[in-house]
Design an enzyme around this catalytic site. Structure first.
Site, PDB file in Angstrom:
ATOM      1  N   HIS A 156      42.410  49.181  37.420  1.00  0.00           N
ATOM      2  CA  HIS A 156      40.987  49.289  37.046  1.00  0.00           C
ATOM      3  C   HIS A 156      40.254  50.309  37.909  1.00  0.00           C
ATOM      4  O   HIS A 156      39.490  51.145  37.405  1.00  0.00           O
ATOM      5  CB  HIS A 156      40.315  47.914  37.164  1.00  0.00           C
ATOM      6  CG  HIS A 156      38.846  47.955  36.890  1.00  0.00           C
ATOM      7  ND1 HIS A 156      37.918  48.049  37.903  1.00  0.00           N
ATOM      8  CD2 HIS A 156      38.155  47.972  35.736  1.00  0.00           C
ATOM      9  CE1 HIS A 156      36.716  48.086  37.375  1.00  0.00           C
ATOM     10  NE2 HIS A 156      36.827  48.042  36.059  1.00  0.00           N
ATOM     11  N   ARG A 216      64.499  78.362  45.292  1.00  0.00           N
ATOM     12  CA  ARG A 216      65.291  78.904  46.400  1.00  0.00           C
ATOM     13  C   ARG A 216      66.171  77.806  46.976  1.00  0.00           C
ATOM     14  O   ARG A 216      65.697  76.699  47.253  1.00  0.00           O
ATOM     15  CB  ARG A 216      64.360  79.450  47.492  1.00  0.00           C
ATOM     16  CG  ARG A 216      65.104  80.155  48.627  1.00  0.00           C
ATOM     17  CD  ARG A 216      64.111  80.731  49.631  1.00  0.00           C
ATOM     18  NE  ARG A 216      63.408  79.686  50.356  1.00  0.00           N
ATOM     19  CZ  ARG A 216      62.361  79.909  51.155  1.00  0.00           C
ATOM     20  NH1 ARG A 216      61.883  81.146  51.281  1.00  0.00           N
ATOM     21  NH2 ARG A 216      61.771  78.921  51.784  1.00  0.00           N
ATOM     22  N   GLU A 222      64.913  90.050  52.161  1.00  0.00           N
ATOM     23  CA  GLU A 222      64.130  89.731  53.353  1.00  0.00           C
ATOM     24  C   GLU A 222      64.808  90.213  54.643  1.00  0.00           C
ATOM     25  O   GLU A 222      64.310  89.954  55.738  1.00  0.00           O
ATOM     26  CB  GLU A 222      63.893  88.221  53.426  1.00  0.00           C
ATOM     27  CG  GLU A 222      65.168  87.380  53.417  1.00  0.00           C
ATOM     28  CD  GLU A 222      64.889  85.886  53.289  1.00  0.00           C
ATOM     29  OE1 GLU A 222      63.744  85.471  53.560  1.00  0.00           O
ATOM     30  OE2 GLU A 222      65.809  85.144  52.921  1.00  0.00           O
ATOM     31  N   GLY A 243      60.824  88.819  50.486  1.00  0.00           N
ATOM     32  CA  GLY A 243      60.240  87.840  51.407  1.00  0.00           C
ATOM     33  C   GLY A 243      59.550  88.587  52.524  1.00  0.00           C
ATOM     34  O   GLY A 243      60.194  88.987  53.497  1.00  0.00           O
ATOM     35  N   SER A 244      58.254  88.795  52.389  1.00  0.00           N
ATOM     36  CA  SER A 244      57.556  89.695  53.311  1.00  0.00           C
ATOM     37  C   SER A 244      57.508  89.159  54.739  1.00  0.00           C
ATOM     38  O   SER A 244      57.453  89.942  55.698  1.00  0.00           O
ATOM     39  CB  SER A 244      56.134  89.982  52.806  1.00  0.00           C
ATOM     40  OG  SER A 244      55.395  88.788  52.669  1.00  0.00           O
ATOM     41  N   ASN A 245      57.553  87.836  54.924  1.00  0.00           N
ATOM     42  CA  ASN A 245      57.486  87.299  56.286  1.00  0.00           C
ATOM     43  C   ASN A 245      58.717  87.691  57.107  1.00  0.00           C
ATOM     44  O   ASN A 245      58.616  88.285  58.185  1.00  0.00           O
ATOM     45  CB  ASN A 245      57.351  85.780  56.252  1.00  0.00           C
ATOM     46  CG  ASN A 245      55.997  85.329  55.739  1.00  0.00           C
ATOM     47  OD1 ASN A 245      55.037  86.089  55.753  1.00  0.00           O
ATOM     48  ND2 ASN A 245      55.919  84.100  55.266  1.00  0.00           N
ATOM     49  N   ASP A 246      59.903  87.335  56.586  1.00  0.00           N
ATOM     50  CA  ASP A 246      61.124  87.664  57.337  1.00  0.00           C
ATOM     51  C   ASP A 246      61.384  89.166  57.358  1.00  0.00           C
ATOM     52  O   ASP A 246      61.867  89.708  58.367  1.00  0.00           O
ATOM     53  CB  ASP A 246      62.335  86.942  56.728  1.00  0.00           C
ATOM     54  CG  ASP A 246      62.538  85.566  57.349  1.00  0.00           C
ATOM     55  OD1 ASP A 246      61.918  85.284  58.389  1.00  0.00           O
ATOM     56  OD2 ASP A 246      63.312  84.763  56.784  1.00  0.00           O
ATOM     57  N   CYS A 302      57.362  87.242  47.080  1.00  0.00           N
ATOM     58  CA  CYS A 302      56.914  85.851  47.144  1.00  0.00           C
ATOM     59  C   CYS A 302      56.287  85.504  48.488  1.00  0.00           C
ATOM     60  O   CYS A 302      56.028  84.342  48.775  1.00  0.00           O
ATOM     61  CB  CYS A 302      58.074  84.897  46.847  1.00  0.00           C
ATOM     62  SG  CYS A 302      59.473  85.034  47.987  1.00  0.00           S
TER      63      CYS A 302
END
Length: 803
Positions: A424, A582, A684, A705-708, A755
């Site tokens: 409810h 992934r 990456e 993978g732009s970070n790594d 990504c």
């Protein structure tokens, strides 16, 4: 003498004025859908004419006008007193010989079909009920396990009188219904023996997001009133409509509820017609119905939705009640009505709530409403406390009941100890557009009146109650103002709980679905610990794993089902758009933190560059664990029918390593090209860019993978604060890496996307990648709209050499 009785065979959806929406729907189900295999118990209706004729008795209407005209519903005590007097007026007026005799004869006819003393349910049905913009669900009374003509007549009188419950009066005032233009009919239906079976509620959409491509089934042991009353935490199941229609018979996702109580028949009538009993722990640890039964209910629901949609001439999501008869083992539909909350939300504006900070978590429960609210708590133990409630407070209670709705309408949010997403409190919170956290165990113990808290239901299935006032943002984006770029703007999704909501915003699919979150949050166990428990030294970890896998044939089945349902939920939400998942990319220290993980992971000085990604999948230390990942993904594609799932390999250092991974996947039933399976690789590592021609021979696409890639190109530890100033994706060297990756993939006819969050953080990078001709840009859901704007601008402008 007027005939006030109609059998279910005599009524349908066009008879709302005569028998009310609820009963008209039961007649439609019984008469029109039985041929499609939808089973509905038989019964009859006492028409609204019986109620209308009662109002014509001398003095009845005048007395009601005297009571109700000018009533101020905000005065809770006055409302309660007035409502009780109005009910007494109707109860007396319904005591006529013609009504009594006709009800007795109709009951005798039902006895001839179903046996002497057959138990029936007596349910109210308002003539204005279940309109597309309003639902009277829960406003009037229902009575269960009613036996005998005398007891039935009394239950019908009380049902008719319930047109003037406190909550019904308040609801009509709020929604502009004239008290004297709404009439009540009563449905009398053979009871299903769900007291020794199970029952629940079905929605043909997701109740929180409004996502239309799923059937949502909830269930508990015994009569279903415990779900609506919020006394139990029910089992929950999702079924994906598009793949169900294609013949794939798999539950998409499930959640085991607490199912604390079972409502059963009592041996006496009246207030003793039903009783509640505690459910033994062994039964609580099992689902109340089988997968086959869930799928049968989903079949019913889809047929009902199609029938009602055809009748309405437009899509009509449905709210359906079901019951399983424990005596004959059959599933029955006992009510169906249009869903009137999630389906009515405007698709023209996309609204997002986001916390700007965090506080200490006081309690958690099931999230309802996808919003955030802050305020002072008011603990309500029972009806006597209602008059103390002030507008804008947070209602805290064990559970709520329909009588509380006048104060729920002035609450900023709701927190309950008990209940699931169809109780409810949840139903009313959705209708009011306020957040609620239900099933928050011990909330009434931990939250005293006057405590400042923030309720967040914007973080997935789990609703959190934070100590203090936490700032938050609300973004409202008119969808009509969005221009769709040619470049696909995809989303990164980590949690299945956010998938349905995210899928409803403009996007081109999922560019990155992270498997790690599902493993850590929904499984919590190292896969090798499930396969080789003898290597686990910790008795505590062994016991915890044993509890998790209880009820599964093997520990491996637990992992495969949980992972496939998590990944499958994301794939289903975006179906048939591409979803790129992934493979697991934990570092060794992260794997070691999973239950039993310490026994299987080496201790590394630099896990970021160690035993991670592709190097693990064919290595003897993890190959068997990787086989479980493959089995789960194979189940998603082959058994669930979600062939839109693509698979991406992370941190693949060399082309030779890529060959080993492809071979290992094929050996585990995931063969590239088979059943249109596409396998991507993360771009990456600088070597992925340098050797892009070689990697293109092995994989169907790339995701930058732009970070790594930034970390390894610039030699900057992305987790180090002291050198964070050197981590910048806009560096000329990084821009050249992006250029080489995009042009190299294009040269080889391979899909290429990105990504990482660089395009969202820096619109100039989004513009640069667009001008290079990148195929897709995948960002977090909160960044989609601004990334779209940057890409549209870039596509419209002249090409530039750099950022």
């Amino acid at each position: 003498m007027a005939n006030y009785i109609r059998s279910f065979l005599e009524i349908g959806l066009d008879d709302v004025g005569l028998v009310g929406g609820k009963t008209a729907s039961l007649g439609e189900l019984y008469s029109a859908l039985a041929s499609q295999g939808v089973t509905v118990p038989n019964g009859f209706a006492i028409t609204a004419d019986a109620y209308r004729d009662a109002l014509t008795q001398p003095g009845v209407a005048d007395e009601l006008h005297h009571l109700l005209d000018g009533l101020d519903k905000r005065k809770i005590k006055q409302l309660a007193t007035t409502a009780a007097k109005a009910r007494a007026v109707i109860y007396r007026a319904m005591d006529t010989a013609p009504i009594r005799e006709q009800i007795a004869e109709a009951y005798r006819q039902l006895e001839r079909e179903a046996g002497k003393g057959v138990a029936v349910a007596v349910r109210s049905s308002a003539t204005a009920e279940d309109l597309p913009t309003a639902s009277f669900a829960g406003q009037h009374e229902s009575y269960l396990n009613v036996r005998g003509a005398k007891e039935l007549f009394e239950a019908c009188r009380r049902c008719f009188a319930s047109i003037f419950t406190d909550r019904a009066i308040s609801y009509r005032i709020d929604n502009g219904f004239d008290h004297f233009k709404v009439a009540l009919s009563v449905a009398v239906m053979k009871m299903v023996r769900s007291d020794i079976g199970a029952s629940g509620v079905i929605f043909t959409l997701d109740t929180e997001s409004g996502f239309r491509d799923v059937v949502f089934v909830t269930g508990c042991y015994g009569l279903g009133e415990t779900i609506v009353q919020g006394q139990v935490d029910p089992d929950e199941f999702y079924v994906h409509k598009p793949t169900l229609a294609q013949g794939f018979r798999r539950v998409l996702r499930r959640r085991l509820g607490g199912k604390q109580l079972r409502m059963i028949y009592g041996k006496r009538g009246g207030s003793h017609a039903t009783l509640t009993r505690k459910v033994p722990d062994a039964e609580r640890r099992k689902f109340c119905i089988s997968d086959a039964e869930v799928l049968n209910l989903a079949d019913f629901a889809v047929r009902i939705e199609a029938h009602y949609s055809k009748h309405a001439g437009r899509p009509m999501p449905m709210d359906i009640e079901w019951a399983k008869d424990g005596a004959d083992g059959k599933l029955y539909i006992i009510q169906a009505r249009p869903e009137t909350v999630a389906s009515q939300r405007s698709p023209d504006v996309y609204e997002t709530y986001v916390l700007k900070g965090r506080g200490a978590v006081v309690v958690t429960g099931r999230a309802v409403g996808e919003k955030i609210a802050a305020g002072r708590t008011r603990r309500i133990a029972g009806a006597r406390d209602l008059s103390n409630f002030k507008p804008g407070e947070i209602l805290v209670a064990p559970a709520t009941s329909p009588d509380w709705e006048p104060i729920m309408k002035i609450a900023a949010g709701i927190i309950t100890d008990k209940g699931g997403r169809t109780c409810h409190a949840a139903i009313v919170a959705r209708e009011l557009g306020i957040p609620a956290v239900v099933g928050a165990t011990h909330a009434t113990e931990k939250l005293k009146t006057g405590t400042n808290v923030t309720i967040s239901c914007a973080e997935g299935d789990i609703g959190s109650v934070y100590q203090g006032t936490v700032a938050f943002d609300v973004t409202r984006t008119p969808v009509s103002e969005l221009k769709q770029p040619r470049t696909a703007i995809m989303v990164n999704v980590g949690t299945p709980e956010m998938a349905f909501r995210t899928a409803m915003q403009p996007q081109g699919g999922v560019g990155l679905a992270r498997m790690e979150f599902i493993i850590s949050e929904h499984i919590g166990v190292h896969p090798m610990a499930l396969l080789k428990p003898g290597k686990i030294a910790s008795a505590k970890a062994k016991a915890a794993i044993a509890r998790l896998v209880q009820g599964y044939k093997t520990p491996a089945d637990f992992f495969i089902e949980r992972l496939s349902e998590g990944v499958g939920t994301i794939a289903a939400a975006f179906y048939p758009k591409p979803v790129i998942v992934r493979l697991s990319d934990f570092k060794t220290n992260e794997y070691a933190s999973l239950l039993g993980g310490e026994a299987f992971e080496p201790k590394e000085e630099n896990p970021m560059l160690g035993f991670r990604g592709a190097s693990r999948y064919s290595h003897p230390a993890y190959a068997e664990g990787f086989a479980l990942e493959c089995a789960a993904l194979r189940r998603v594609r082959e058994e669930m029918g979600l062939s839109n799932l693509r698979i991406m390999v992370p941190f693949c250092r060399t082309a030779e390593e890529g060959k080993r991974v492809i071979a290992t996947m094929a050996a585990n039933g995931l063969k590239r090209g088979e059943n249109e399976l596409e396998i991507y690789v993360m771009c990456e590592i600088p070597n992925n860019v340098i050797q892009i021609d070689a990697f293109s021979q092995l994989f169907d696409g790339f995701s930058i993978g732009s970070n790594d890639l930034t970390q390894l190109t610039l030699g900057v530890d992305r987790d180090s604060d002291i050198v964070a100033f050197d981590f910048d994706e806009r560096d000329p060297g990084m821009l050249e890496m992006f250029r080489l990756a995009v042009t190299g993939a294009k040269r080889n006819g391979r899909h290429v996307g990105i990504c990482g969050e660089a395009p969202a953080n820096y619109p100039e990078i989004a513009r640069y990648l667009t001008q290079l001709g990148i195929d897709s840009i995948s960002v977090n859901p909160s960044s989609v709209f601004r990334t779209m704007a940057a890409v549209v601008e870039a596509e419209a402008g002249p090409a530039k050499a750099g950022v």
